[in-house]
Every structure is written in structure tokens, then in C-alpha cells.
Design a protein around this motif. Structure first.
Motif, mmCIF file in Angstrom:
data_model
loop_
_atom_site.group_PDB
_atom_site.id
_atom_site.type_symbol
_atom_site.label_atom_id
_atom_site.label_comp_id
_atom_site.label_asym_id
_atom_site.label_seq_id
_atom_site.Cartn_x
_atom_site.Cartn_y
_atom_site.Cartn_z
ATOM 1 N N MET A 166 -29.563 -39.206 68.360
ATOM 2 C CA MET A 166 -30.110 -40.310 69.146
ATOM 3 C C MET A 166 -28.981 -41.244 69.554
ATOM 4 O O MET A 166 -28.351 -41.894 68.718
ATOM 5 C CB MET A 166 -31.177 -41.069 68.349
ATOM 6 C CG MET A 166 -32.381 -40.228 67.960
ATOM 7 S SD MET A 166 -33.721 -41.186 67.191
ATOM 8 C CE MET A 166 -34.241 -42.186 68.603
ATOM 9 N N ALA A 274 -31.258 -38.514 73.921
ATOM 10 C CA ALA A 274 -31.759 -37.843 72.718
ATOM 11 C C ALA A 274 -31.534 -36.342 72.865
ATOM 12 O O ALA A 274 -31.821 -35.766 73.921
ATOM 13 C CB ALA A 274 -33.237 -38.149 72.503
ATOM 14 N N ALA A 297 -39.850 -39.674 68.268
ATOM 15 C CA ALA A 297 -38.688 -38.989 67.698
ATOM 16 C C ALA A 297 -39.085 -37.760 66.895
ATOM 17 O O ALA A 297 -38.474 -36.698 67.025
ATOM 18 C CB ALA A 297 -37.890 -39.962 66.833
#
Length: 319
Positions: A166, A274, A297
Motif C-alpha cells: 500500500m 495498491a 484492503a
């Protein structure tokens, strides 16, 4: 930019001289009663003319003299607001004053805003073009990028299991704070599936550890990348004006403001990114539509998921 500012300088000087030398002429043109104290109106002309001198100075180096442009821009925004309040809401000013608004203020909004945007980008520095790396070059790149606190490279971690990489904008960004808060909630589930989260940021290692600790992520691997080598190497771009300040980003900001806003730490124009890495290879990536865009996520790391449903499947590249 110089042409715009020289034009603004010429306009302000001419308009200011007209008002100072012929204080009653405007009122005669629009059919208003002449002022009892014309010297007050002449003072307005003097202020406008002085702005013209400032614009002429700014035109010699628009990026360096952006504060002059900012002061002028604020005046051109606040002036019409004052007119609406005084003339249309409270009725204390004659609506005829509105004849000054288009040429004195409105026509300069877009070019002045563009100059300020260019100045902001210049202040953030020039990264140069994004690196166009092949798959093998990316693998070598990740094999050389060490993480803290383990000291292992991203490539090493990815050979033990998938790595959720990330890349955040900067620690002062409210969207980054939101992302870290959500990652904290999902950390246990992500790691229980054998996935290692790694946070990449632009601050120093100690600052990164301090920041992540505030979200309960003290043990999460991090990469300090103030030179943004990983951002450029993985093709994470800087944002456009629309991506950073468009309607979607502003609306997302209203929802995320509860997470707070901090001091800018790094490149304020940088977009987030990401990636899912396995065996040194990127197997999935997420392209953020705007600065306030977000992903689930855990959902992304375990497949493909979106936090707010505003993005399309096309935003995710799997390969």
C-alpha cells in the motif's frame, strides 16, 4: 502565465486610473447617483491600480511570485461574494455595481487558478517520467527494496506469501489516515490468510514507525521512500487537478474529515497505489480514480473488493 498577468496588470492600472481621475464617470454610465464622498471610490481605484503593479511583478516570474497571484485570486473571489451579500441579500449596495464583477473578477478566476496550480506543482518538485519497467526489472526492483523492521526485501516477503503493498499519498492526508485506520481494523484477518501488509510512505523510518503506531500498526512492515523510487518504479502517478480537487475527491474528503488532517509530509500531489505481490511479481494492482478513492484492503488482497462501490472492475488489473 506571463501574458495573463501582464494583461491583468494593464487592466488594473487602466481601471484604477479611470476611477481615480474620473470618479463620477462610472456612476453616470450606469445611471447611479454620484457619491457624496468620491474620494472613497477613488481609494478603491487606487487599490485596484496597486494590484496592477503587483501583477506586473508577478508576470516576470509567475511560479516564484505565486503569493501575489494568490492575494489577487482571493480578492477576485471574495469581491463577488461581498457584492452578493451587500447588493442582493442585504440591499445595502446598488445592483448596478454588478457591472464591475465580470471584468474585474470573474474572467480571471480560471487563469489565476491555473497559475496557482502550476506554482503548487512546481513547489512539489519534478519527479520526471514514471519508470517503464519490464516484469523482470520490477522483480529486481522489489528484491532490492528493504522493509522495516524485519530488514527483508519486498521480494523476500513475497516468496513466503502474498504481500499487500500500500503506497500512501502522505501522512498529513486525511485519506491516508482513513486508509490506515481501515487497515488497522483488517490487519488480523489479512495476516490470518498468510498475506503480509507493507505500507510505503514518503516520511522517514522513525516518523513512519511513530505514525503507524498511532493506528496500532507498529509491527506492520514499512518502506520509507522519500525519493519516491518505489512510486515511480511501480508507475504510481502524481494526481491531476481533477483527481485531487474534483467533486468526487471533495465529497470523499467530507466523509473522511473525521480522521483529521495533518502537516504535509512529502509530495502533496502524489496519488496512492495498491499492489498484490507474489514471488516477486505483481499479480494485481488497483488504479485509484481520485485522491479520495478507497479500496477494501482485505477484499483486494484476497480477491478484488471496493470500499464504496464507486469504482468499476476495470480499475483493477490482475495479471
Amino acid at each position: 502565465m506571463a501574458v495573463v498577468l501582464f494583461a491583468a496588470a494593464g487592466y488594473n492600472l487602466l481601471w484604477g486610473a479611470w476611477v481615480v481621475l474620473f470618479p463620477n464617470h462610472f456612476f453616470d454610465l450606469v445611471g447611479m447617483q454620484r457619491p457624496v464622498h468620491p474620494s472613497i471610490w477613488q481609494c478603491v481605484g487606487m487599490i485596484v491600480g496597486v494590484y496592477g503593479i503587483g501583477y506586473a511583478i508577478a508576470a516576470t516570474n509567475p511560479l516564484r511570485h505565486w503569493p501575489i497571484v494568490l492575494v489577487g485570486f482571493l480578492g477576485k473571489v471574495l469581491g463577488p461574494i461581498g457584492y452578493v451579500d451587500g447588493a442582493l441579500i442585504r440591499g445595502e449596495l446598488s445592483p448596478a455595481f454588478g457591472w464591475t464583477i465580470p471584468t474585474n473578477d470573474l474572467i480571471w478566476w480560471v487563469p489565476f487558478a491555473m497559475i496557482l496550480w502550476a506554482g503548487f506543482r512546481a513547489a512539489q518538485g519534478d519527479d520526471g517520467p514514471l519508470l517503464d519497467l519490464s516484469e523482470d526489472e520490477v522483480k529486481q526492483f522489489l528484491d532490492k527494496t528493504s522493509t522495516d523492521p524485519s530488514g527483508q526485501t519486498i521480494g523476500d516477503l513475497s516468496r513466503r506469501g502474498p504481500v499487500l503493498l500500500m503506497l500512501v499519498r502522505h501522512f498529513g492526508c486525511t485519506f491516508c489516515r482513513q486508509a490506515m485506520a481501515e487497515l488497522s481494523k483488517q490487519q488480523a484477518e489479512i495476516e490470518s490468510r498468510g498475506i503480509t501488509p507493507v505500507v510505503v510512505h514518503q516520511s522517514g523510518v522513525e516518523r513512519g514507525r511513530q505514525y503507524l503506531s498511532g493506528y496500532g500498526l507498529a509491527e506492520v512492515a514499512q518502506v520509507s521512500d522519500p525519493e519516491k523510487k518505489l512510486y515511480r518504479g511501480l508507475g504510481v502517478p502524481r494526481g491531476t487537478f481533477r483527481q485531487l480537487f474534483g467533486a468526487s475527491s471533495l465529497l470523499a474528503g467530507l466523509r473522511a474529515v473525521k480522521y483529521g488532517v495533518g502537516k504535509l509530509e512529502g509530495d502533496g500531489i502524489q496519488m496512492p497505489g495498491a499492489f498484490l505481490v507474489r514471488d516477486g511479481k505483481i499479480i494485481a494492482s488497483y488504479e485509484y480514480a481520485h485522491a479520495g478513492d478507497s479500496i477494501d484492503a482485505c477484499g483486494f488482497a484476497c480477491g478484488v473488493g471496493h470500499a464504496d462501490g464507486t469504482n468499476t472492475q476495470a480499475a483493477v488489473t490482475v495479471g
